[in-house]
Design a protein around this motif. Structure first.
Motif, mmCIF file in Angstrom:
data_model
loop_
_atom_site.group_PDB
_atom_site.id
_atom_site.type_symbol
_atom_site.label_atom_id
_atom_site.label_comp_id
_atom_site.label_asym_id
_atom_site.label_seq_id
_atom_site.Cartn_x
_atom_site.Cartn_y
_atom_site.Cartn_z
ATOM 1 N N THR A 876 0.847 -1.201 0.000
ATOM 2 C CA THR A 876 0.000 0.000 0.000
ATOM 3 C C THR A 876 0.877 1.243 0.000
ATOM 4 O O THR A 876 2.045 1.197 0.380
ATOM 5 N N THR A 877 0.277 2.337 -0.416
ATOM 6 C CA THR A 877 0.977 3.620 -0.336
ATOM 7 C C THR A 877 0.927 4.104 1.099
ATOM 8 O O THR A 877 0.237 3.517 1.943
ATOM 9 N N ASP A 878 1.621 5.187 1.365
ATOM 10 C CA ASP A 878 1.609 5.738 2.720
ATOM 11 C C ASP A 878 0.188 6.098 3.133
ATOM 12 O O ASP A 878 -0.171 6.034 4.303
ATOM 13 N N THR A 893 4.208 -6.818 -0.839
ATOM 14 C CA THR A 893 5.370 -6.237 -0.165
ATOM 15 C C THR A 893 6.578 -7.117 -0.444
ATOM 16 O O THR A 893 6.457 -8.320 -0.653
ATOM 17 N N GLY A 970 7.600 6.613 -4.718
ATOM 18 C CA GLY A 970 6.948 7.747 -4.062
ATOM 19 C C GLY A 970 5.979 8.529 -4.954
ATOM 20 O O GLY A 970 5.304 9.442 -4.487
#
Lengths: 1079, 483
Positions: A876-878, A893, A970
């Motif tokens: 997942t993203t942040d 992951t 990012g």
């Protein structure tokens, strides 16, 4: 003729006659006038006696010369009253002596409950047998605090794992030790199957049960559960995981011959917890095509949506030889109750008879039992016969003996469990993965031309009924247990006890895979185009037979000295010195066919195509212990106890093989210190103890070895590749690194607790807090292959277990309504397990892997509970959005994450017993909160398209919601790529199969009627009981668990990588009737 | 009375002392041996090595090398779609490291130079295979789990190129050891050469040539290659092929055959990628490599990975499968062949101008392949190819690459796939060019068109158990020698 004759032969009726002079009758009640049911009345000095009926009434023909009657009842003071002129003698008995109940101590000697400094809990025969169970371990469910039971399968005779107070050993055996009448029994699970050596994980295994199953539950008088180390001094190292002390029935001194007959019949139905979709049928589509195609040979249910149109579902064959093709057809729709109907109704018939009796000098008990079960899977059955004979004799004032022999014979036809239906061994896994439009009720006739090798629908599977009926998984067990003990009273207060016991378990396991060859068959495709398809797996046939014997010899010597230390008797001393020598010898030989069998259905090693393969194994283990125990009591209300023990084990090097440990405990019955105590506080005892226990290493872990002529690649269907190769023998370096420096494992436990009786016997309470630290852990470490090995045993790490155990019995309406009783039992326990430290310079990462399955590892990791699952999850993203790849599918992951453990948060049970006159209604709820299990069934059904998760969004292409594509580290853009359900499920990490293992189960309901004596008068029946019962009545599972029973785990039944479900046979719900007669 | 107590105590004590004595002696496993002779360990190591080569590498490579493709009857598998799972190769590493290499390590430590030499040569062979499939792997402190070896339980990974350098040195050691042997130390337990140590020396040098040539695009190996060719002790005829025979009976079957037959059998059919090349070259080996389709009567293949596009009613008998030479219970596992060495020599001559005659070496490679397959007239076929030493190096490499790839079909599929990866470069995309490349993009590939796997994923077992393992690879990660 006044004496009872005793004959040492089984099932020989022993009859006593006595010349009656007068008949005395009366009513026995407690202080509140409540009748006492089943109280004993004995003509003193004789063997003549009787018991009260459920109104508390008795009538006894008193022999000539009798002057006194003795009245006794469990928990009440025994009274002796002189016979007067009256023939009516009513007795009011005093309670309170419940507190002086006798318990079995760790040294195997009887002990007063009030002076025991550690927690122990005893389950009596009556409580075990409220509702008949398939074995006595099953009967313990929900009845003792801090006990965790899991079962290998719902199939007949399967094994049960029992862990007390949580796992304390990282990779050692965490099963409780089982001791019968002071003798340690062999409780090893017998596994078979194509892959038993590797735990059955990859192809299949058959479970022939653990040997505690062989004990006739009716022979058990009580089971005492000992958990703390102060409780395990006798069994030392082997008792470090706790001890189950089984006391068997001995026959009572109370007079005449008693005969008990018990008969139970019950019916079992599969309790299928797997829910499947009912919208799409056989065929394939996704991921290859959005438009699904029908394919009658498929095991996939990724086919077209059901339309109810009648279509063929078997392969076309010329069944009558007329040159035309025939087939069976049915509407293209889901079969209702498909999996339930895969099973048949099981049936259990259990009959037992026992005879007992005795006098002041001699007692005897003999029993025979037969249990016949037909399992819910076809061609599975279980037949157990047991005989037992026990006797005690008091030869003189100073010399007495106990003697017991029992023998059990079990013949069991089992079915293979395990995860790989393709290899064709596990029938249920095969059923689970079949399309939802296949009617099993019809396939059952596997010899029908439409369901045999020509007509059977599946291109990749075999008819599961063929597997069940034509493959053999047969276990035969002979289990002999003999114990003899003698006690010599040397001088007053000084007793010498010698006890010797032997348990010999002999097993023969026969397993066979039938020989068969498939022809090409026809399959139906879209628009009912038929075409041939070949290439189905054939079997050359296979047979193996294992003969094995485990012999256990247990020798104990005990010197017990007790005396008052002062004239007033206020100070008492009890000292025990002991010696124990335990030797276990195992040997087994297995022969198996090579290259298939020649003559079909002839299962003999001589029928092997090539020379059959033989393998053998044997082992010998010995542990010797010397121990001492001393106890000082003050006024029977304050006790101090100390014990010490030294063990010498054969599994460690000479310099490390001796280990010493000790414990100290204190207990006080505080209520005895107050003369005028509150009337609502009947009894309060505080106890505290601290102690250590050692545990030795597993066998043969000290040295690396070479393995001669191994199978170098196990393969199915008799194709194992093995040495010798081209006539040359091969020796390979073993995969385990020997470690000569192993030291014993040490456990230190501290526990405090309170036992109380409150509100005039309306509340019984027992509470214990414990904290155990297990240091110097002996750990079997899984190693990366690049080390050149796959495992080693090392001393490392520390685990702690701490928890609370509470058991509460409430009798809220005691004394309110005459004849009406209501007991409510609440049991609750919680155990917090934490791996404190994993210390070894050779192991980085603070983590040990206990086992892996499909990419999820079961690990011990610092700071987390033992048995934590670790695996990759969806990345997942942040901000928590799912990251997907170019195909719009979630990515995983890179590194595994912690995903919870198989340890439950807490276990509890609620039991209730309501009685009115002779009628008793009881029920038991069993609750587990928390913990997880890994469901292979989920993986399998998501692959083949039968899982509920495969029908979300109607299998339409979809964009994974709230998902982003990572363009570069990012920087993400919202994902718009469509994906399909099949690919979506297949790329899910295996950790998505971790399921909440919580449950609430209505374990038992029973309704028992004790027929009043007036109906049975004159037909020699002293007690007649009729009961109706149901087991596993209802389960409530968390919403996410539509897959399997969280209590059925495998395949490593005694191992620690539990919590992995691999399409085992489901549990069954049973309904039955039980009739008990006593003469 | 006290006398009696004393007696009892003394008796107990005696019993106790007697039984404590010798407790550790019980702890010897009667079923396993604390020691072994090098003879049996050699057999074991070779058995495991053959399994790794034939059932792990070749079974994957016949698909990815596009010799065979997924046939009808079984739903399209991951490897036919270029999808890899992390646990695909757990078994490979277990057999390679914990069995073959661990047994070989025992041999390399043997005082007898014959066993230590053979151990070193096979060690080098297996490590090269691991590097060629996985890139960086544990090498310098692998296999040191024993306490006496320092208890290295989680070995670190070494740089792939550095391992290659070490393997050359390891083979030099082996050759030095061989110089010290009498020649009669090993017998039938050597399942490859029956104890003929001169053959082992030849095999060792040929392996050096393979290792050197593999990095010829990225490292300066010219001088060493020239020297090896100069010495000339390389596998050059069928008697010197490093291969291991199987009896063809249960338990003693060709590992690929046993593995596939233990499941649902061989359902793979001829790939058009191979058939197209063989037909374009009018190659007579086509009939030696593929049987005719039983239902059709001629050789029929399927485009790579496209069985789902075929008619649903299609059955296996509608297509060609590999012949008995390529798939059978008694087929040998070929570790290194004479045709392989001749093609290496042809390439070395083309690249470096070695002592060999380039065209002759090329022709010898083809002739060796024809001979093994029992096909006549290699000369005519070679002539038809028109190998021109004056053509551009790319053109000559294209021809060598194609012929080498054909020669590996059904026999050394893994070497064929590896060399296809190496010969294929951005400047000379012999295999992967979308228009003219030999390889076809599988219909349902998970990779882009024209993109084919360049490696294996690290095994899940190693990733989860070894904290020193690097981040997981992806299928398109290249090994260091792959341009």
């Amino acid at each position: 003729m006044k004496r009872l004759n005793l004959v040492f032969l089984l099932l020989l009726a022993v009859v006593s006659f006595s010349y009656a002079q007068r008949t005395v009758s009366g009513t026995i009640t407690d202080q509140e006038g409540e009748p006492l049911i089943g109280a004993s009345i004995l003509a003193k000095g004789t063997t003549t006696g009787t018991v009260t009926d459920f109104d508390g009434n008795y009538a006894l023909e008193v022999p000539e010369g009798t002057t006194e009657l003795e009245f006794s009842y469990t928990g009440f003071a025994t009274q002796t009253l002189a016979l007067g002129a009256s023939n009516v003698l009513d007795v009011k008995m005093s309670e309170g002596l419940l507190l002086d109940a006798v318990v079995v101590s760790a040294t195997g000697l009887d002990r007063n409950a009030r002076d025991v400094t550690y927690h122990n809990q005893t389950v009596k025969s009556d409580d075990l047998l409220t509702v008949p169970s398939k074995n006595s371990l099953e009967a313990l469910r929900g009845k003792v605090a801090g006990v965790k039971l899991s079962t290998g399968s719902g199939s007949v005779g399967a094994s049960t794992r029992i862990v007390l107070r949580g796992e304390g050993s990282l990779t050692g055996d965490n099963n409780a030790l089982i001791v019968v009448d002071g003798i340690v029994i062999d409780n090893e699970a017998s596994l078979g199957g194509t892959d038993a050596d590797e735990g059955g994980a990859s192809t299949g295994y058959a479970d022939y049960g653990n040997r505690f199953n062989d004990i006739n539950p009716e022979d058990i008088e009580s089971i005492t559960v000992l958990k703390g180390p102060s409780a395990t001094s006798l069994y030392g190292s082997r008792g470090a995981s706790g001890v189950l002390l089984i006391t068997t029935k001995k026959g009572s001194k109370g007079g005449r011959l008693r005969v008990g007959i018990n008969s139970t019949t019950s019916f079992e139905q599969a309790y299928v917890l797997l829910q499947r979709q009912d919208r799409y049928g056989q065929g394939f589509g996704l991921p290859f095509s959005e438009t699904p195609s029908f394919d009658s040979g498929e095991n996939w249910s990724w086919g077209p949506e059901f339309d109810g149109v009648v279509r063929p579902w078997t392969s076309p064959i010329d069944s009558d030889g007329d040159g035309d093709l025939e087939f069976l057809s049915r509407p293209y729709s889901a079969v209702p109750n498909q999996l339930e109907n895969f099973f048949r109704t099981g049936r259990t018939l259990a009959n037992s008879i026992n005879l007992s009796g005795g006098n002041e000098k001699v007692t005897y008990y003999a029993s025979y039992s037969n249990t016949t079960q037909e399992g819910i899977l076809e061609n599975t059955d279980y037949n157990r016969n047991t005989v037992k004979f026990a006797s005690s004799a008091k030869f003189s004032k100073r010399l007495s003996t106990n003697f017991s022999v029992s023998y059990a014979n079990v013949v069991q036809n089992s079915a293979q469990e395990g995860s790989r239906p393709f290899e064709g061994q596990n029938a249920y896994a095969n059923a689970v993965q079949s399309p939802v439009n296949i009617p099993f009720t019809e396939l059952r006739d596997y010899n029908s031309p439409f369901h045999d090798f020509g007509g059977y629908y599946g291109s990749y599977t075999s008819n599961p009924y063929y597997i069940l009926n034509e493959f053999i998984n047969e276990g035969r067990i002979d289990n002999f247990l003999g114990t003899f003990s003698t006690t010599l009273n040397i001088i007053d207060g000084l007793d010498l006890t010698a006890r010797i016991g032997t348990n010999v378990v002999d097993r023969t396991i026969r397993e066979a895979t039938a020989q068969y060859a498939y022809a090409d068959h026809y399959v139906w495709a879209d628009n009912l185009v038929a075409s041939t398809r070949g290439g189905r797996a054939n079997s050359p046939g296979f047979f193996s037979q294992t003969e094995g014997t485990n012999s256990n010899l247990d020798v104990t010597g005990l010197l017990n000295y007790s005396r008052a230390l002062d004239r007033s008797g206020a100070l008492s001393l009890n000292v025990t010195l002991g010696y124990n020598n335990f030797t276990r010898t195992t040997r087994s030989v297995t022969g198996s066919t090579v290259g298939g069998i020649i003559v079909p259905e002839f299962y003999n090693l001589a029928n092997s195509v090539q020379a059959p393969l033989a393998s053998q194994s044997s082992s010998k283990y010995r542990i010797i212990g010397g121990f001492a125990n001393a106890q000082i009591g003050y006024q029977n209300r304050l006790f101090l106890e100390y014990s010490a023990r030294n063990d010498w084990s054969s599994t460690l090097q000479a310099e490390n093989n001796s280990f010493f440990y000790q414990s100290v405990g204190v207990s006080s019955v505080v209520t005895d210190f107050f003369e005028n105590r509150n009337e609502n506080i009947d009894y309060v005892k505080f106890r505290a103890s601290i102690g250590t226990t050692g545990k030795d290493a597993q066998l043969y872990a000290l040295q690396s070895t070479f393995i001669g002529n191994p199978i170098f690649q196990p393969l199915a269907n008799g194709r194992d590749l093995t040495f010798p190769l081209n006539g040359q023998a091969g020796f390979t370096l073993g995969n385990s690194i020997g470690n000569p420096d192993l030291k014993p494992e040490l456990t230190t436990t501290f526990e405090i607790g309170v036992d109380a009786t409150l509100f005039k016997d309306r509340v019984d309470l027992a509470y214990t807090y414990y904290n155990s630290r297990h240091t110097n852990q002996l750990v079997e470490v899984s190693l990366p292959n690049s080390s050149g090995f796959t495992r080693t045993v090392r001393n490392l790490g520390e685990i702690s277990n701490q928890g609370h155990e509470l058991s509460l019995t409430i009798r809220p309406i005691k004394g309110l309504v005459k004849g009406l009783t209501w007991d409510l039992d609440l049991i609750w326990s919680t155990n917090q397990n934490e791996v404190i430290e994993i210390l070894d310079p050779a192991v980085d990462g603070e983590e040990l892997t206990l086992g892996t399955f499909g990419g999820v590892a079961v690990v011990a990791r610092e700071g987390l509970p033992y048995g934590t699952f670790r695996g990759n999850v969806v990345a997942t993203t942040d901000a928590g959005e799912t990251i997907v790849d170019a195909q719009g599918l979630p990515i995983q992951t890179e590194r595994p994450e912690d995903l919870g453990s198989y340890q439950p948060d807490w276990l509890g049970s609620v039991g209730s017993r309501i009685g009115y006159k002779g009628l008793v209604l009881n029920f038991l709820f069993d609750i587990r909160q928390g913990g997880k299990f890994l469901s292979y069934t989920k993986d399998l059904t998501e692959f083949n398209g039968t899982a509920l998760t495969t029908v979300e969004r109607f299998r339409d292409a979809f964009v994974f919601p709230n998902s982003f594509t990572e363009v570069e580290e990012g920087y993400q853009v919202e994902n718009t790529t469509m994906t399909n359900r099949y690919d979506f499920l297949r790329v899910q990490p295996f950790s998505s199969h971790l399921i909440d293992a919580s449950f609430v189960k209505l374990r038992e309901i029973g309704l028992t009627y004790n027929v009043p004596a007036r109906f049975t008068e004159g037909i020699f029946i002293s007690n007649l009981t009729v009961g109706l019962f149901a087991r596993n009545v209802m389960f409530w599972l968390p919403e996410e668990n539509v897959w399997a029973d969280p209590e059925i785990n495998g395949p490593s039944l005694t191992g620690n990588a539990t919590g992995i479900e691999t399409t085992q046979t489901p549990p069954s719900r049973s309904f039955g009737i039980n009739i008990g007669v006593k003469f | 009375m006290m006398n009696l107590i004393n007696k009892i105590f003394l008796f107990s004590l005696a019993l106790f002392l007697v039984s404590c004595d010798g407790l550790p002696d019980l702890n010897v496993d009667p079923d396993e041996s604390p020691s072994a002779r090098p003879q049996e360990v050699l057999t074991s190591a070779l058995g495991y090595a053959a399994w790794v080569q034939e059932s792990r590498y070749n079974e994957q490579a016949f698909l990815w090398g596009q010799y065979w493709t997924w046939g009808p009857g079984v739903s399209l598998g991951n490897d036919a779609r270029y999808v890899a799972e992390p646990d695909d190769h757990n078994n490979l590493w277990a057999r390679a490291y914990s069995n073959a290499l661990a047994d070989l390590r025992f041999l390399t430590q043997n005082e007898d130079p014959a066993y230590s030499a053979v151990g070193k040569i096979m060690t080098a062979y297996i490590y090269q295979g691991l590097v060629d499939h996985f890139g960086d792997v544990p090498y310098s402190n692998a296999l040191l789990g024993e306490i006496a070896d320092g208890s290295v339980l989680t070995p670190e990974y070494d740089d792939a190129a550095t391992i290659y350098v070490n393997l050359i040195a390891l083979l030099d050691d082996a050759l030095t050891d061989l110089d010290r042997t009498a020649g009669n130390e090993i017998h039938g337990e050597d399942l490859i050469f029956g104890g003929d140590l001169s053959h082992w020396a030849t095999f060792g040098k040929s392996l050096q040539l393979r290792i050197l040539m593999r990095q010829s695009g990225v490292a300066d190996v010219e001088r060493e290659v020239e020297q090896l060719v100069q010495e000339g002790d390389l596998i050059h005829n069928s008697a010197e092929i490093a291969q291991m025979a199987f009896a063809g009976t249960s338990g003693d079957e060709n590992p690929m055959y046993a593995s596939m037959e233990s499941g649902i059998g061989n359902f793979y059919v001829a790939s058009n990628a191979s058939l197209n090349v063989l037909r374009a070259l009018n190659d007579p080996r086509i009939s030696a490599l593929y049987d005719v389709a039983p239902n059709i009567g001629e050789i029929v293949g399927v485009d790579q990975g496209s069985i789902d596009n075929e008619p649903f009613t299609a059955v296996r008998e509608d297509y060609s499968q590999g012949t008995a030479v390529t798939y059978g219970p008694g087929n040998p596992v070929i570790f290194m062949s004479d045709w392989e060495v001749w093609f290496l020599r042809a390439e070395a001559a083309a690249r470096f101008g070695t002592a060999d005659d380039e065209a002759t070496a090329f022709a010898n490679g083809i002739a060796a392949s024809f001979a093994y397959l029992g096909v006549a007239n290699p000369g005519g076929y070679t002539a038809s190819l028109g190998y021109d030493t004056g053509a551009s190096i790319d053109e000559r490499l294209r021809m060598i690459a194609t012929q080498k790839w054909i020669a590996m079909n059904g026999l050394q599929e893994d070497e064929g796939w590896i060399e296809a990866r190496r010969f294929d470069t951005p400047g000379n995309p012999i295999f992967t060019d979308l228009d003219n490349g030999i390889f076809q993009t599988p219909t349902r590939t998970a990779l882009a068109p024209g993109v084919h796997p360049s490696a294996f994923l690290y095994p899940e077992s190693e990733q989860s158990l070894n904290p020193n393992s690097p981040a997981q690879r992806i299928l398109t990660d290249k090994v260091f020698w792959d341009n």
